[in-house]
Design an enzyme around this catalytic site. Structure first.
Site, mmCIF file in Angstrom:
data_model
loop_
_atom_site.group_PDB
_atom_site.id
_atom_site.type_symbol
_atom_site.label_atom_id
_atom_site.label_comp_id
_atom_site.label_asym_id
_atom_site.label_seq_id
_atom_site.Cartn_x
_atom_site.Cartn_y
_atom_site.Cartn_z
ATOM 1 N N CYS A 1 15.700 14.289 65.220
ATOM 2 C CA CYS A 1 15.732 14.246 66.384
ATOM 3 C C CYS A 1 15.938 12.784 67.142
ATOM 4 O O CYS A 1 17.192 12.384 66.943
ATOM 5 C CB CYS A 1 14.465 15.020 66.787
ATOM 6 S SG CYS A 1 14.512 15.691 68.322
ATOM 7 N N HIS B 1 13.442 19.571 63.052
ATOM 8 C CA HIS B 1 12.260 18.940 62.677
ATOM 9 C C HIS B 1 11.679 19.343 61.348
ATOM 10 O O HIS B 1 10.679 20.311 61.619
ATOM 11 C CB HIS B 1 10.958 19.021 63.676
ATOM 12 C CG HIS B 1 11.309 17.877 64.966
ATOM 13 N ND1 HIS B 1 11.067 16.831 65.115
ATOM 14 C CD2 HIS B 1 11.951 18.336 66.240
ATOM 15 C CE1 HIS B 1 11.363 16.331 66.112
ATOM 16 N NE2 HIS B 1 11.925 17.233 67.038
ATOM 17 N N GLU C 1 9.594 18.287 59.287
ATOM 18 C CA GLU C 1 8.295 17.839 59.330
ATOM 19 C C GLU C 1 7.166 18.863 59.806
ATOM 20 O O GLU C 1 6.162 18.953 59.754
ATOM 21 C CB GLU C 1 7.794 16.511 59.660
ATOM 22 C CG GLU C 1 7.609 16.448 61.126
ATOM 23 C CD GLU C 1 9.074 16.143 61.955
ATOM 24 O OE1 GLU C 1 10.199 16.537 61.588
ATOM 25 O OE2 GLU C 1 9.011 15.577 63.055
#
Lengths: 88, 217
Positions: free
Chosen positions: B87, B195, B197
């Site tokens: 990002c 993302h 994660e």
């Protein structure tokens, strides 16, 4: 010599400009007709110490290229004027 | 397996703890490295985490790229170490010249915060080594400036060299050629807007990010 510098940063043609588009869409509601091509950029102003105007300009061009703009998506226009020496 | 990851944090970064959590959940270890450091320690991989580095002032990533830690990231990348920008981290890596192109504001004038489907376009990158070519992964996006753009020459190069790592199945932001992530010539530096994660636990709605994170562990 001291120079006043204003760098106008604008988005290159074809790069999305949501702020410009939103302002343009709002204008008719406010009664402003016939306004088109709204684009929003930024103006960055500062002072530069340099020997003469060409060297000031070359420094500012380097600054634009490496930091103040992203050449992939932005253009810049540089305005330079010398500051009148007042009592100095 | 189970390697050590340096997670880079600038003032305004806000995804570093999620990255640490994801790495640790996969058996790796992670340290957060602040932007004023000039060393990454004994890291085996580097993640430039998302957020709003330096408030996104001037442009996203524009100021972050001059941080001392970026010199270390640049050297680490030059030595072939895996570097992943997520990002805002992707924006930082393009500004730093470690990846080509730029991220402009989303088409459609909207901030996009939603689940996205990503197709794995190459498994030859530090982010997709554990993936299957053509697999579709569900990974969330959360950005206003994620509309990938580059010159036609750069695009031809990325395609010709198989450097588009991930594409959106349903383009959410106007990115050229549906690009969600790209890699460097050496294939060790990868940037992506989604993302991974945040897709590492059932409770988060997807575990598809695990194979991406696992690729550099």
């Amino acid at each position: 010599m001291t120079f006043d510098v204003v760098v106008h940063v604008s988005l290159r043609p074809g790069i999305a400009d949501p702020q410009g588009a939103t302002i343009e869409r709002a204008l008719p509601a406010l009664g402003f007709e016939g306004v088109s091509g709204v684009g929003v950029g930024k103006a960055i102003s500062f002072r530069v110490e340099a020997l003469d105007e060409p060297s000031a300009r070359s420094l500012v061009e380097d600054l634009c290229q490496r930091f103040l703009t992203n050449p992939v998506i932005e253009d810049s226009e540089i305005a330079i004027s010398s500051v009148a020496a007042t009592g100095a | 397996m189970a390697r050590h990851v340096a997670v880079v944090r600038f003032p305004g970064t806000n995804c570093e703890f999620d990255v640490v959590e994801a790495v640790e959940s996969l058996g790796g270890t992670a340290d957060i490295v602040f932007h004023d450091r000039d060393s990454l320690g004994d890291a085996d991989a580097v993640v430039v985490a998302g957020g709003f580095a330096h408030g996104d002032y001037l442009r996203p990533g524009a100021i972050a790229r001059f941080s001392p830690v970026m010199r270390a990231v640049r050297e680490f990348a030059a030595d072939g170490g895996p570097v992943v920008g997520i990002c805002n981290g992707f924006q930082v890596l393009t500004e730093a010249g470690l990846l080509p192109g730029a991220l402009q504001k989303n088409a459609g004038l909207r901030f996009r915060c939603q689940m996205a489907e990503l197709r794995v376009e190459t498994t030859d990158s530090s982010l997709t080594r554990s993936s299957t070519l053509g697999a579709v992964l569900r990974v969330p996006i959360n950005h206003f400036e994620g509309n990938y753009t580059c010159s036609p020459e750069t695009l031809a190069e990325l395609r010709g060299e198989d450097r588009v790592v991930l594409r959106y199945v349903d383009n959410p932001n106007g990115s050229v050629d549906d690009i969600a992530g790209v890699c460097s010539e050496e294939r060790n530096v990868v940037g992506l807007m989604p993302h991974p994660e945040r897709a590492c636990h059932e409770l988060l709605g997807s575990t598809d990010g695990r194979e991406l994170i696992a690729s550099f562990l």
